[in-house]
Design an enzyme around this catalytic site. Structure first.
Site, mmCIF file in Angstrom:
data_model
loop_
_atom_site.group_PDB
_atom_site.id
_atom_site.type_symbol
_atom_site.label_atom_id
_atom_site.label_comp_id
_atom_site.label_asym_id
_atom_site.label_seq_id
_atom_site.Cartn_x
_atom_site.Cartn_y
_atom_site.Cartn_z
ATOM 1 N N ALA A 169 0.826 -1.209 0.000
ATOM 2 C CA ALA A 169 0.000 0.000 0.000
ATOM 3 C C ALA A 169 0.859 1.258 0.000
ATOM 4 O O ALA A 169 0.460 2.292 -0.530
ATOM 5 C CB ALA A 169 -0.952 0.003 1.196
ATOM 6 N N THR A 170 2.050 1.186 0.566
ATOM 7 C CA THR A 170 2.945 2.359 0.555
ATOM 8 C C THR A 170 3.246 2.767 -0.887
ATOM 9 O O THR A 170 3.107 3.934 -1.264
ATOM 10 C CB THR A 170 4.258 2.048 1.296
ATOM 11 N N CYS A 173 8.874 6.167 18.277
ATOM 12 C CA CYS A 173 9.929 6.322 19.279
ATOM 13 C C CYS A 173 11.248 6.589 18.578
ATOM 14 O O CYS A 173 11.551 5.982 17.568
ATOM 15 C CB CYS A 173 10.109 5.043 20.086
ATOM 16 N N SER A 202 -3.345 -3.465 0.385
ATOM 17 C CA SER A 202 -2.176 -4.201 0.855
ATOM 18 C C SER A 202 -2.617 -5.614 1.186
ATOM 19 O O SER A 202 -3.735 -5.827 1.644
ATOM 20 C CB SER A 202 -1.614 -3.526 2.108
ATOM 21 N N ALA A 203 -1.741 -6.603 0.970
ATOM 22 C CA ALA A 203 -2.127 -7.987 1.263
ATOM 23 C C ALA A 203 -1.974 -8.332 2.740
ATOM 24 O O ALA A 203 -2.772 -9.068 3.303
ATOM 25 C CB ALA A 203 -1.293 -8.955 0.421
ATOM 26 N N GLN A 216 -6.549 -0.673 5.610
ATOM 27 C CA GLN A 216 -7.179 -1.186 6.838
ATOM 28 C C GLN A 216 -8.647 -1.546 6.632
ATOM 29 O O GLN A 216 -9.275 -2.100 7.537
ATOM 30 C CB GLN A 216 -7.087 -0.145 7.968
HETATM 31 C C1 LIG Z 1 -0.214 -0.746 6.613
HETATM 32 C C2 LIG Z 1 -0.725 0.476 5.941
HETATM 33 C C3 LIG Z 1 -0.088 1.005 4.822
HETATM 34 C C4 LIG Z 1 1.215 0.449 4.292
HETATM 35 O O1 LIG Z 1 0.993 -0.772 3.648
HETATM 36 P P1 LIG Z 1 2.266 -1.645 3.165
HETATM 37 O O2 LIG Z 1 1.662 -2.704 2.328
HETATM 38 O O3 LIG Z 1 2.862 -2.165 4.440
HETATM 39 O O4 LIG Z 1 3.182 -0.756 2.422
HETATM 40 C C5 LIG Z 1 -0.627 2.117 4.224
HETATM 41 N N1 LIG Z 1 -1.758 2.660 4.682
HETATM 42 C C6 LIG Z 1 -2.400 2.184 5.758
HETATM 43 C C7 LIG Z 1 -3.655 2.843 6.213
HETATM 44 C C8 LIG Z 1 -1.916 1.072 6.425
HETATM 45 O O5 LIG Z 1 -2.544 0.619 7.501
#
Ligand SMILES: *Cc1c(COP(=O)(O)O)cnc(C)c1O
Length: 382
Positions: free
Chosen positions: A75-76, A328, A203-204, A183
């Site tokens: 998702a990033t 942190c 994201s998977a 999410q």
């Molecule tokens: C975990 C998350 C991401 C990042 O997803 P990755 O697949 O780890 O890069 C982006 N947006 C939200 C809201 C997330 O919870």
């Protein structure tokens, strides 16, 4: 020491064994290991078939056409491609982007980078419930607003945005809507067509699939233009080059198919867990709900234990795998920017913990967590 009870599903979820089994069939010599872009032989065709099957499974969960799914590393990357790729490709529509201050860092930092690159960003601050209202969005839109980026579900609070209402406002002003649904997928019903979503990051690994794979939904009608950030062989309709990771993709497909077939079951289970958890802490004094549970998915609860330092509480709760949601560094502990932005005072933010549940959480896990928490909070307050 027993393995800690895992209550950090919002950070990542374990891979469902059914997903792992499918992935294992796409790696070795006797499996579907070939390059899906190899057009000259049967092993390549089989790999392509696996990838296209998974593309349909992912598309199905969000009501999309498989041709609208672009594979990414997570998702990033999907957020980066959506924001930067869209803004660069649509300079003629305008240079203005609207987003919120409680987006995931993948959106916040990408928008900040776009600002440094000459684009303009309006940052909306959500209410105490963690949500941007449609009228707030309407006030921020301008003639040159090309894109609005708002998350479906916040990763620290679990709060759900009213996407159809926000989409309507964005479209009425001629802007497109990008939604980070990392999410939300598998936690609530999603339908890009009826919700009016133009770009969606997935994201998977938050949905019991593997880490390192995700997707960007890119609407085809009307056509949404996105400029590639990663150049190469012109894979994924030119939007994202690189050899497709067949095993990762097959895993994501299986994870999304499972999420779809047991969406109600998973949701009901999470609701049972949350109810039990909150019930068990009900008579503990000075516990503040940072999550407005009336507008949140049941999988995430963010709680403040007033008078207790969150880091000390984490230390005392070594039997629970949970998170503060705070970033942190060695010198200092900074409270979560999400809690700060929804108006939680600094002291309370530093007393907050995020609990997140999932498919493999049991009622016994919850009962143990309640017991440990009650014990630790009372001890630390003395
Ligand atoms: C975990 C998350 C991401 C990042 O997803 P990755 O697949 O780890 O890069 C982006 N947006 C939200 C809201 C997330 O919870």
């Amino acid at each position: 020491m027993n393995a800690p009870i895992y209550l950090d599903y919002a950070a990542t979820a374990p891979v469902d064994p059914r997903v792992a089994e499918v992935m294992s069939r796409h790696l070795t010599m006797d499996g579907t290991f070939a390059n899906p872009a190899s057009r000259s032989h049967m092993p390549g065709w089989l790999a392509e078939q696996a990838v296209e099957g998974a593309r349909r499974q992912v598309a199905d969960l969000i009501g999309a056409d498989p041709r609208e799914i672009v594979w990414t590393s997570g998702a990033t990357e999907a957020d980066n491609l959506a924001l930067t790729g869209f803004m660069r490709a649509n300079r003629d529509r305008g240079r203005h982007l609207v987003t919120s201050t409680i987006e995931h860092k993948a959106v916040v930092d990408t928008a900040t980078a776009l600002e440094a690159d000459g684009f303009e960003v309006t940052w909306l601050t959500p209410g105490a419930d963690g949500r941007i209202t449609p009228s707030q969005l309407a006030d921020a839109l301008r003639d040159d607003t090309a894109l609005v980026s708002l998350m479906a579900v916040n990763n620290e609070l679990g709060s759900i945005h009213d996407l159809p209402a926000l989409a309507e406002v964005a479209h009425a002003h001629g802007a497109m809507l990008h939604v980070d649904a990392a999410q939300a997928a598998g936690k609530m019903a999603l339908d890009v067509a009826t919700m009016g979503i133009d770009l969606m990051s997935l994201s998977a690994h938050k949905v019991y699939g593997p880490k390192g794979i995700g997707a960007l939904y890119v609407r085809r009608h009307p056509d949404v233009r996105v400029e590639a950030l990663i150049h190469g062989g012109g894979h994924e309709r030119g939007m994202r080059s690189g050899t497709l990771a067949t095993h990762q993709i097959a895993g994501m497909g299986e994870a999304f198919a499972l999420a779809q077939s047991q969406l109600e079951e998973d949701r009901a289970h999470a609701e049972t867990l949350r109810a039990r958890f909150l019930d068990g802490l009900d008579d503990l004094e000075a516990v503040h709900h940072n999550t407005d549970i009336h507008v949140a998915i049941p999988n995430i609860v963010n709680l403040a234990f007033d008078g207790v330092d969150g880091e000390s509480l984490l230390m005392a709760l070594r039997q629970l795998a949970i998170s503060t949601g705070s970033a942190c560094n060695s010198a200092s502990v900074e409270p979560s920017y999400v809690l700060k932005e929804i108006g939680v005072p600094r002291r309370r933010a530093l007393s907050s913990l995020r609990f997140s549940f999932g498919r493999f959480t049991t009622l016994t896990d919850i009962d143990t967590a309640i017991e440990e928490l009650r014990h630790a909070v009372v001890a630390l307050r003395q």
